[in-house]
Write a protein that holds these residues in place. Structure first.
Motif, PDB file in Angstrom:
ATOM      1  N   THR A  60       0.832  -1.205   0.000  1.00 50.13           N
ATOM      2  CA  THR A  60       0.000   0.000   0.000  1.00 50.13           C
ATOM      3  C   THR A  60       0.867   1.257   0.000  1.00 50.13           C
ATOM      4  O   THR A  60       0.600   2.212  -0.736  1.00 50.13           O
ATOM      5  CB  THR A  60      -0.930   0.002   1.234  1.00 50.13           C
ATOM      6  N   LEU A  88       0.723   3.970  -3.052  1.00 45.37           N
ATOM      7  CA  LEU A  88       0.363   5.380  -2.878  1.00 45.37           C
ATOM      8  C   LEU A  88       1.512   6.299  -3.294  1.00 45.37           C
ATOM      9  O   LEU A  88       1.290   7.382  -3.845  1.00 45.37           O
ATOM     10  CB  LEU A  88      -0.025   5.644  -1.422  1.00 45.37           C
ATOM     11  N   MET A  91       0.839  10.049   1.907  1.00 42.70           N
ATOM     12  CA  MET A  91      -0.375  10.812   2.179  1.00 42.70           C
ATOM     13  C   MET A  91      -0.738  11.698   0.988  1.00 42.70           C
ATOM     14  O   MET A  91      -1.911  11.949   0.723  1.00 42.70           O
ATOM     15  CB  MET A  91      -0.202  11.660   3.440  1.00 42.70           C
ATOM     16  N   PHE A 112      -2.586   9.478  -1.364  1.00 38.98           N
ATOM     17  CA  PHE A 112      -3.959   9.258  -0.916  1.00 38.98           C
ATOM     18  C   PHE A 112      -4.826  10.486  -1.206  1.00 38.98           C
ATOM     19  O   PHE A 112      -5.959  10.364  -1.681  1.00 38.98           O
ATOM     20  CB  PHE A 112      -3.968   8.954   0.583  1.00 38.98           C
ATOM     21  N   SER A 113      -4.284  11.676  -0.932  1.00 34.92           N
ATOM     22  CA  SER A 113      -5.012  12.917  -1.184  1.00 34.92           C
ATOM     23  C   SER A 113      -5.331  13.081  -2.669  1.00 34.92           C
ATOM     24  O   SER A 113      -6.444  13.484  -3.044  1.00 34.92           O
ATOM     25  CB  SER A 113      -4.187  14.100  -0.672  1.00 34.92           C
ATOM     26  N   ILE A 158      -7.006  -0.912   4.315  1.00 38.82           N
ATOM     27  CA  ILE A 158      -5.754  -0.243   3.947  1.00 38.82           C
ATOM     28  C   ILE A 158      -4.871  -1.200   3.162  1.00 38.82           C
ATOM     29  O   ILE A 158      -4.182  -0.809   2.215  1.00 38.82           O
ATOM     30  CB  ILE A 158      -5.011   0.240   5.212  1.00 38.82           C
ATOM     31  N   LEU A 160      -7.183  -0.183  -0.696  1.00 40.57           N
ATOM     32  CA  LEU A 160      -6.438   0.975  -1.212  1.00 40.57           C
ATOM     33  C   LEU A 160      -5.503   0.624  -2.372  1.00 40.57           C
ATOM     34  O   LEU A 160      -5.399   1.406  -3.330  1.00 40.57           O
ATOM     35  CB  LEU A 160      -5.651   1.649  -0.084  1.00 40.57           C
ATOM     36  N   ALA A 212      -5.487   2.502  -5.957  1.00 40.55           N
ATOM     37  CA  ALA A 212      -4.238   3.042  -6.510  1.00 40.55           C
ATOM     38  C   ALA A 212      -3.988   2.489  -7.908  1.00 40.55           C
ATOM     39  O   ALA A 212      -3.563   3.221  -8.816  1.00 40.55           O
ATOM     40  CB  ALA A 212      -3.069   2.701  -5.581  1.00 40.55           C
TER      41      ALA A 212
END
Length: 539
Positions: free
Chosen positions: A199, A203, A216, A219-220, A296, A300, A304
């Motif tokens: 993960t 990301l 992060m 993810f944003s 997660i 995720l 992605a």
């Protein structure tokens, strides 16, 4: 496509050796002087709370999550996480209400509960149904999806991978429940660490592709660019509404799916049935916390992969044999983008998930056949040693059947995760009706239970194939169909409960059984608060 390198194989070899050596050590250190069924099938109360919790997750998280749920993450997004987060809430209910009943009444197998509460006929039919479901749906899909992933990552032939996974799982299973329970702790370690590494890298790939840096940030960016992939409640009209129909995931059929799976399922409850109540509850609470983490690891990465795919990456790699996009390839394709070494760790995590799940399922198949069919009908005078030997033979036979059957089950048509949910959903409503009514209503009788199990299956099958009148059932989401079947089963069970003489086969239940200790209560409150926050935030 880049295959595994030497360092990846070395990382995987370390995983294999750690599991094998530790399993061998556990087997000999904790081996009883005499082979016994309680020792082989239930670990005879020797599992700690952390081993129970880890084993619950290791047995639950498998190829259908890593491959199937990541595939759903690719297509529909975070909404598929409702299976994981609602499962965490369900585990709290199971720990508080189900476990005390099983342990107080000395229930060790689910058919045993049905025999004790109803009669042998109900128990036998349910045992046969469970064996068919476990072998032809669960084992086959885990093997098929696991081999699909391992083959895609390693380049090894598909059927060679399938046989290799089965053999590894058989070796662990033959050691009995103690070996499974304690090696599952290691499996979960690799599963979580390797899954989180995948993960993290996924990301970072999203952020790097956009010229930025950081997990992060990735993810944003996904939330900004793919907002449609970050909603838990799907509105009517959404292309995936038939799979997750709006509020049904909170107040409808999703509860039947989870309560049946976590509370009435030999495969799952077996981990806690050999422990005392406090240990079992703590183990289940630990599993609930781990469940919150699972999206997660398994959802995720799928989102992605979708983000990268939408920007033109691995267009050919995502195509199936029919030339159409095969979402179940999202996770294996993503693993091939990882750096050398980390790819081996993630490969080990995936293999750990598959093997642990296969071993747990095979042990449950063996338990049900040996204790609820063979012992009662063919081997009434069999010794404990003979019963354990029968159990081991059944493990091997079940794996062979699953290998032969898996290519013909149509798993690739719907996607692995959805295939399992819909096939299991044919039995879940009736089974859960028989259990829930048997727990809490003394007038429930054997005729009602028989109707729920057999009649519920036939009604669900008729709805699935749109054979029933009154509605176009093909337009009704399968979770809603499960709700209707459950209500029909309960209604008929109530009618038969009043129409027929009382059988006086209620269970030993008193209110004090459902009291919990303070640490469990605080932990459960934290789990429920976290679930509430997640649903509100991603509504």
């Amino acid at each position: 496509m880049q295959q595994l390198q030497l360092l990846d194989y070395l990382v995987f070899l370390v995983y294999f050796l750690v599991v094998a050596v530790y399993g061998y050590w556990v087997y000999h250190k904790k081996k009883s002087a005499e082979a016994s069924t309680t020792d082989f099938f239930l670990a005879e109360g020797s599992l700690t709370w952390w081993a129970i919790g880890a084993s619950l997750i290791a047995s639950n998280i498998s190829a259908e999550q890593f491959i199937g749920m990541s595939g759903n993450g690719f297509t529909m997004g975070l909404a598929i996480s409702t299976y994981e987060w609602m499962a965490a809430a369900t585990l709290i209910i199971v720990a508080i209400f189900f476990m005390p009943i099983y342990l107080k009444n000395k229930i060790y197998t689910m058919p045993q509960f049905l025999n004790q509460r109803y009669n042998k006929s109900v128990s036998l039919i349910m045992a046969i149904f469970w064996l068919a479901l476990y072998i032809l749906v669960n084992l086959t899909s885990i093997l098929y999806l696991g081999a699909l992933a391992v083959s895609g990552i390693s380049g090894i032939d598909f059927y060679t991978c399938m046989i290799g996974l089965a053999v590894f799982a058989i070796i662990i299973t033959l050691g009995g429940m103690k070996v499974i329970g304690y090696t599952d702790v290691i499996q979960v370690f690799f599963l979580v660490i390797g899954g989180l590494a995948t993960t993290y890298l996924a990301l970072n790939l999203v952020s790097d592709d956009a010229g930025r840096a950081g997990m992060m940030e990735g993810f944003s960016l996904m939330m900004q660019n793919h907002d449609d992939h970050f909603h838990m409640i799907l509105p009517r009209g959404n292309p995936y509404y038939m799979q997750l129909p709006g509020l049904t995931v909170l107040i409808g059929g999703m509860w039947i799916v989870n309560l049946n799976y976590w509370g009435c399922n030999q495969y799952i409850t077996q981990r806690a049935l050999g422990a005392d109540l406090k240990t079992a509850r703590n183990g289940i609470l630990f599993a609930a916390f781990l469940k919150l983490l699972m999206p997660i690891i398994v959802v995720l990465p799928g989102i992605a992969a979708y983000s990268l795919y939408s920007k033109g990456m691995f267009q050919q790699d995502m195509l199936g044999e029919d030339g159409l996009i095969n979402a179940d390839k999202a996770y294996p394709v993503l693993l091939n983008l990882l750096p050398v070494g980390l790819k081996g760790l993630s490969f080990a995590a995936l293999t750990a998930a598959v093997v642990a799940s296969l071993a747990g399922k095979a042990n449950s198949i063996s338990t049900i056949f040996t204790l609820d069919i063979f012992k009662d009908y063919f081997g009434k005078n069999a010794s404990e040693k003979q019963l354990v030997m029968v159990g081991r033979v059944v493990v091997v036979a079940a794996m062979v059947i699953a290998i032969v059957a898996s290519p013909y089950m149509g798993i690739d048509k719907k996607g692995g995760f959805q295939f399992i949910q819909e096939m299991t959903g044919l039995l879940s409503p009736g089974i859960f009706a028989a259990f829930s009514m048997g727990f809490f209503w003394k007038r429930t009788n054997s005729a009602g239970a028989m109707f729920a199990i057999v009649g519920g299956f036939l009604i669900a099958l008729s709805m699935h194939n749109n054979w029933l009148p009154f509605a176009d059932w093909s337009e009704v989401p399968f979770l809603d169909r499960m709700g209707w079947v459950y209500l029909i089963c309960v209604t008929v069970m109530v009618i038969l409960g009043y129409a027929l003489p009382t059988e006086n086969k209620g269970l030993a239940i008193d209110a004090s059984m459902f009291r919990t200790h303070r640490s469990f209560t605080i932990g459960a409150a934290v789990v429920i608060a976290m679930i509430t926050f997640l649903y509100i935030y991603f509504w």
